[in-house]
Write an enzyme that holds these catalytic residues in place. Structure first.
Site, short mmCIF file in Angstrom:
data_model
loop_
_atom_site.label_atom_id
_atom_site.label_comp_id
_atom_site.label_asym_id
_atom_site.label_seq_id
_atom_site.Cartn_x
_atom_site.Cartn_y
_atom_site.Cartn_z
N THR A 51 3.08 -12.70 2.84
CA THR A 51 2.41 -13.32 1.70
C THR A 51 3.10 -14.63 1.38
O THR A 51 4.07 -15.00 2.05
CB THR A 51 2.40 -12.36 0.49
OG1 THR A 51 1.48 -12.83 -0.48
CG2 THR A 51 3.78 -12.19 -0.11
N SER A 75 1.02 14.10 -4.13
CA SER A 75 -0.44 13.99 -4.09
C SER A 75 -0.82 12.75 -4.89
O SER A 75 0.01 12.18 -5.60
CB SER A 75 -1.12 15.24 -4.69
OG SER A 75 -1.38 15.06 -6.07
N ASP A 118 0.82 -1.22 0.00
CA ASP A 118 0.00 0.00 0.00
C ASP A 118 0.85 1.26 0.00
O ASP A 118 0.43 2.30 0.52
CB ASP A 118 -0.96 0.02 1.21
CG ASP A 118 -1.77 -1.25 1.33
OD1 ASP A 118 -2.40 -1.65 0.34
OD2 ASP A 118 -1.76 -1.86 2.42
N THR A 147 -7.36 -1.47 -0.77
CA THR A 147 -8.07 -1.47 -2.06
C THR A 147 -8.89 -2.74 -2.24
O THR A 147 -10.01 -2.70 -2.74
CB THR A 147 -7.05 -1.35 -3.22
OG1 THR A 147 -6.30 -0.15 -3.05
CG2 THR A 147 -7.76 -1.29 -4.57
N VAL A 148 -8.34 -3.88 -1.84
CA VAL A 148 -9.01 -5.17 -2.03
C VAL A 148 -9.94 -5.49 -0.87
O VAL A 148 -11.10 -5.85 -1.05
CB VAL A 148 -7.98 -6.30 -2.22
CG1 VAL A 148 -8.65 -7.67 -2.16
CG2 VAL A 148 -7.27 -6.13 -3.56
N GLY A 205 -4.26 -4.92 -4.59
CA GLY A 205 -4.79 -4.15 -5.71
C GLY A 205 -4.43 -2.69 -5.60
O GLY A 205 -3.91 -2.25 -4.57
N HIS A 206 -4.67 -1.97 -6.66
CA HIS A 206 -4.48 -0.53 -6.61
C HIS A 206 -5.45 0.16 -7.55
O HIS A 206 -6.05 -0.46 -8.42
CB HIS A 206 -3.03 -0.14 -6.92
CG HIS A 206 -2.46 -0.81 -8.12
ND1 HIS A 206 -1.55 -1.85 -8.02
CD2 HIS A 206 -2.66 -0.62 -9.44
CE1 HIS A 206 -1.23 -2.25 -9.23
NE2 HIS A 206 -1.88 -1.52 -10.11
N THR A 220 -6.29 -13.05 3.04
CA THR A 220 -7.50 -12.52 2.40
C THR A 220 -8.50 -13.62 2.07
O THR A 220 -9.61 -13.33 1.65
CB THR A 220 -7.15 -11.77 1.08
OG1 THR A 220 -6.47 -12.67 0.21
CG2 THR A 220 -6.29 -10.56 1.36
#
Length: 429
Positions: A238, A414, A13, A298-299, A40-41, A129
């Site tokens: 992971t 940003s 992240d 995100t996921v 994810g992104h 997950t």
């Protein structure tokens, strides 16, 4: 001219999506080389918002996307993602998306086992997950995985399913979970095979041809070094290696093809789920970082834990990850803080140490040793040159470089793609 490999240096992240998107516009091919659909992104292109988990980021920029042999592929999730981005106007065809024919598949039995084991752990959950990533990698190492190329050989697929189910049904039954029949998995595969096989190819050969032709290749890592199955906070990691060296083995290119390794790091630290986190803040400052940084997975949608920048962990990631330079993201989240702390070492059982221990018990007992710097009141948001940054923000970046023993080659101020300060071009290294 160099290829570029992007990896995370914390617990994921870090903002890899924006950086990869920024670099992808200058690459010819973008390659995913490890992981699955457990990370994810989000990419913003014009008025379109793309949420990707398996597809390489370069597809949104009209580049060739590659899923290498080091990725475990959930075919259902992949097709759902393809359908979603196609509906948004992207072109995803066998000409624009190459998938390694020797990539292992994630089947429904993998997700079922993943969830059953996590439930059985009770208070000792590792934060999976539940999407079957770990069990799929286990099958790969145990030589019983169903690979994409097996879908073209019904006889091979038949006996491999027998072997796979013998193992998984034994485990599922022992955990009191529902087992699977061969017919269930055959029906699942029969549905997706006609759509998946046209994308499969010998990725290693095509990438070698591209390299010889001088095409720019961007290797896109998932997760991060501190989630690496060997070098991370094991067992809260992971199921794959996440360091830059895997870009070679996970896509079938030579180690020399990895090129410039760009490590991504936030200007502070976050983590989702379980596991040690020495600099985690449980106070208002931690909540402020989470709110300003919009720290939600995100996921999973899970809120991320937040804390100060840990230079000790990043220095380790630089060394084991082969990092050439750092892209520092979310500097603007620190705007307005009176003081900013950086972890420069640890205390373990009353003794000072300069590296993060490997043993799980020791990892939970370490206490951070901080160096505190004045913050800045001016805004860094949207800055696109050093001249636009507050002096104290520049001092903060320079101190990070000293502590992690690597240069900051790119600075993100940003979520906007162009709000980026480039000190050194990775592709021209």
């Amino acid at each position: 001219m160099s290829n570029v490999t992007v990896i995370g240096t914390q617990w994921g992240d870090e903002g890899k999506g924006k950086i990869v998107d920024w670099l992808a516009s200058r690459a010819d091919i973008v390659v995913r080389f490890q992981g699955g659909h457990n990370a994810g992104h989000t990419l913003v292109v014009g008025d379109q918002i793309y949420k990707l988990s398996l597809l390489p980021s370069g597809l949104v920029r009209g580049k060739i996307g590659v899923i290498g042999n080091g990725v475990v592929v959930d075919p259902k999730a992949l097709m759902t993602e393809i359908d979603r981005v196609t509906a948004q106007g992207l072109v995803v065809t066998p000409e624009t998306l190459w998938i390694a024919e020797n990539a292992p598949l994630i089947l429904p039995v993998h997700g079922a086992l993943d969830r059953a084991r996590e439930a059985a752990r009770g208070d000792h959950k590792i934060g999976t997950t539940g999407r079957g990533i770990g069990p799929a990698y286990e099958d790969k190492v145990a030589r019983r995985a169903i690979r994409i190329c097996d879908l073209a050989e019904p006889e091979t697929l038949d006996w491999k399913l027998d072997e796979l189910l013998l193992h998984h049904n034994t485990l599922l039954a022992g955990l009191g979970a529902e087992t699977f029949t061969k017919e269930q998995l055959k029906d699942f595969l029969a549905e997706i095979t006609p759509r998946l096989l046209p994308f499969s190819c010998q990725v290693w050969d095509r990438l070698d041809e591209a390299r010889r032709a001088g095409r720019r290749i961007l290797f896109e890592g998932a997760q991060a070094v501190m989630l690496d199955v060997d070098h991370g906070t094991y067992p809260f990691v992971t199921s794959s290696n996440t360091v830059a060296a895997v870009a070679a083995s996970g896509s079938g290119v030579s180690p020399s093809s990895v090129g410039f390794v760009l490590g991504i790091a936030k200007a502070y630290t976050t983590r989702v789920g379980e596991g040690p986190f020495p600099t985690e803040l449980h106070d208002q400052t931690g909540r402020t970082l989470g709110e300003r940084g919009h720290e939600f997975g995100t996921v999973t949608g899970r809120p991320r834990r937040c804390g100060w920048f840990d230079a000790v962990l990043i220095r380790r990631a630089v060394r084991v990850g082969g990092v050439s330079g750092i892209a520092l993201t979310k500097l603007d989240v620190l705007d307005g803080l009176d003081e900013i702390s950086i972890c420069v070492g640890y205390e373990l059982d009353g003794q000072k140490i300069e590296t993060f221990p490997s043993a799980p018990g020791a990892q939970t007992r370490v206490k951070p040793v901080y160096e505190t710097m004045p913050g800045w009141k001016e805004t860094t948001a949207g800055a696109r040159s050093w001249a636009e940054l507050p002096a104290q923000a520049i001092k903060y970046v320079r101190r990070i470089e000293e502590l992690i023993e690597a240069p900051v080659t790119l600075l993100s101020t940003s979520p906007e793609r162009d709000d980026t300060i480039l000190m050194r071009d990775p592709f021209e290294d």
